[in-house]
Write an enzyme that holds these catalytic residues in place. Structure first.
Site, short mmCIF file in Angstrom:
data_model
loop_
_atom_site.label_atom_id
_atom_site.label_comp_id
_atom_site.label_asym_id
_atom_site.label_seq_id
_atom_site.Cartn_x
_atom_site.Cartn_y
_atom_site.Cartn_z
N VAL A 329 0.86 -1.18 0.00
CA VAL A 329 0.00 0.00 0.00
C VAL A 329 0.90 1.24 0.00
O VAL A 329 2.02 1.21 0.53
CB VAL A 329 -0.94 -0.01 1.23
CG1 VAL A 329 -1.82 1.23 1.25
CG2 VAL A 329 -1.81 -1.25 1.22
N GLU A 330 0.40 2.34 -0.56
CA GLU A 330 1.19 3.56 -0.72
C GLU A 330 1.80 4.07 0.58
O GLU A 330 2.82 4.74 0.57
CB GLU A 330 0.33 4.67 -1.33
CG GLU A 330 -0.05 4.45 -2.79
CD GLU A 330 -1.45 3.90 -2.93
OE1 GLU A 330 -1.74 2.87 -2.30
OE2 GLU A 330 -2.27 4.50 -3.65
N SER A 331 1.17 3.79 1.70
CA SER A 331 1.67 4.27 2.99
C SER A 331 3.01 3.64 3.36
O SER A 331 3.71 4.14 4.24
CB SER A 331 0.66 3.95 4.09
OG SER A 331 0.43 2.55 4.14
#
Length: 531
Positions: A329-331
């Site tokens: 995920v981008e996080s």
């Protein structure tokens, strides 16, 4: 310390690393004294969630009709704040939107003394200065406080993203020692906290960093390898009440989210979700990932975007293939079970967590194997609008950088939008009431991903819906599959503004997708790895 007309950088991937207490105190100070006013606010994603953080402040501002607090914004994501979107549409201030990856890189680049981010991300899209140059409203188009420059290097086009350097940083960590060294042991991710702190302290004008923490520790008690931000970069430490320092939007703290515990996975813990048309889309994407796994003969690395793509994680866990199809995920999280909605960015039981700019190196550099991203509109040329409509401005999120970098893209979304009723029975789809909003249009409202770039880079790009699967080809998009029970003319062609390319009779989608039982992918995946 923060003066009028300041540029303020605020960390936050939704509620992850969002300094909610500092945001609240800053606005209360403004209400009490009238200062600071006219702030230009920059964030690495969006520091809040519905009803919390900057969204709560935006609601108060909009209700008060007070145009003095915010003077401009630069965010990758506006989707959690309807009030902020209204202000943008009503031209309260100039507003801009960059991809999360560009924003994270920008903090790193400016912290390194460079003017901005040089990249191919955004060419021929709304970020391109020949189109909107990332401006979200007319005020931004006129002011151009945030600029995107078209640059030619060795006959290749690039974009250079530039913005005002912030003088103040509001960031968040878990623990600060007496020197100000920061650790993020209870946070769901590292975000871009270090990079914001670096940007503030970079020449030519060194600014002030204020950090929100849960606790203070004795100097020397933090393991040096656990220190994410060295103390000399920090000017002020504020201890926050617990209620302003939740790990994510819907929960205070979970050790499985912070990486302290990776929960065991057993069949008893796997809950099979209801079979509906959204799950059908997620299943079809997962089958595509399985085929990629078979071709690779190894673990594959995948990014999941917001919306329906995020639910692919549920299906992967249900099929017990999440250790072979590694979800990121981008996080910055790797593995585990990514959450969605306002908790997007947090994952249950990730095996690794890296910073946001490091994560986007994986995406933009094509180090990952595939991505599944959502869409609002697709047009006859294969252009995709992912983030803006006249009535909605969610923002690009991580979409532009991931779409450019990922070698394979599986766009996933419902075929139509609006109120609908779709049932799945006896291995078929029945459309009892269709959505009134057409998503496959002659020309998208704004371009988030360019069909020209998809063709030029020779990407394998599919558009997966509950009733049909299309493939991007050189001269448009081609219909490849339809779902059982679907009428080609009525349910597909009659719900599109253009006719897709049809070279042969479309295949019928895999019948396993429409069965309430598990698809049995684990055995296939393990066999592929063994070979």
């Amino acid at each position: 310390m923060i003066s009028d007309y300041s540029v303020v950088a605020i960390s936050g991937f939704n509620m992850i690393t969002a300094p909610e207490y500092l945001i609240e105190r800053l606005y209360k100070l403004y209400l009490k004294t009238g200062h600071p006013r006219k702030l230009f606010i920059i964030s690495d994603t969006f520091p809040g969630a519905p009803g919390r953080g900057l969204d709560r402040i935006a609601k108060l501002i909009y209700e008060r009709k007070d145009e003095d607090f915010i003077d401009g914004t630069l965010f990758p994501f506006y989707g959690w704040s309807e009030s902020l979107q209204k202000m943008v549409r009503e031209e309260w201030f100039d507003a801009y939107a960059w991809s999360i990856g560009i924003m994270a890189y920008w903090f790193r680049e400016v912290g390194s003394g460079r003017p901005g981010v040089l990249t191919k991300v955004g060419l021929y899209t709304t970020a391109d200065p020949r189109l909107d140059g990332t401006a979200l409203n007319e005020k931004a188009m006129k002011m151009r406080r945030v600029k995107v420059h078209l640059i030619n290097i060795d006959s290749q086009e690039y974009l250079l993203y530039t913005a005002p350097k912030p003088q103040f940083g509001l960031i968040r960590a878990t623990t600060a020692d007496e020197m100000g060294n920061l650790s993020l042991e209870d946070e769901a991710a590292y975000g871009t906290v270090l990079n914001i702190a670096q940007t503030i302290k970079a020449m030519p004008n060194k600014g002030i960093n204020i950090v929100q923490v849960l606790r203070i520790a004795r100097y020397g008690s933090l393991n040096p390898k656990d220190v994410e931000v060295p103390g000399p970069l920090i000017d002020y430490v504020v201890v926050s009440p617990r209620e302003y320092h939740w790990q994510s939007s819907s929960f205070d703290y979970d050790p499985m989210v912070s990486g302290k515990i990776i929960p065991p996975l057993s069949r008893e813990h796997i809950i099979q979700s209801e079979l509906n048309h959204r799950k059908i889309i997620a299943r079809r994407v997962l089958l595509e990932l399985l085929e990629l796994l078979k071709k690779s003969g190894r673990q594959i690395i995948v990014n999941l975007g917001v919306g329906i793509p995020a639910t692919v994680a549920d299906v992967a866990v249900e099929e017990e293939v999440q250790d072979l199809i590694v979800l990121t995920v981008e996080s910055g999280t790797w593995g585990g079970k990514p959450l969605y909605g306002a908790d997007f960015g947090a994952s249950i039981g990730p095996f690794a967590i890296v910073s946001v700019p490091d994560q986007f190196t994986m995406y933009e550099g094509g180090i990952i194997d595939a991505a599944s991203l959502g869409f609002m509109q697709v047009d006859r040329y294969g252009n995709v609008n992912s983030f803006i409509m006249p009535s909605r401005i969610p923002g690009p999120g991580g979409f532009p950088a991931i779409a450019v970098g990922s070698p394979q893209i599986f766009f996933a979304g419902e075929f139509t939008a609006g109120d609908k009723k779709i049932e799945v029975n006896n291995g078929k789809i029945s459309i009892l009431k269709d959505g009134e909003i057409i998503k496959f249009v002659n020309q998208v409202y704004k371009i988030g991903c360019s069909g020209k770039i998809l063709t030029k880079s020779n990407k394998n790009a599919l558009f997966v819906t509950e009733r049909a699967v299309f493939q991007k080809v050189e001269d448009g998009i081609e219909l490849k599959e339809i779902a059982p029970g679907i009428d080609l003319e009525k349910d597909i062609l009659g719900k599109m503004e253009f006719k897709p390319i049809i070279r042969k009779e479309p295949d019928i989608m895999d019948p396993r997708i429409f069965n309430s039982k598990r698809m049995g992918l684990k055995e296939e995946a393990l066999e592929a790895i063994k070979r």
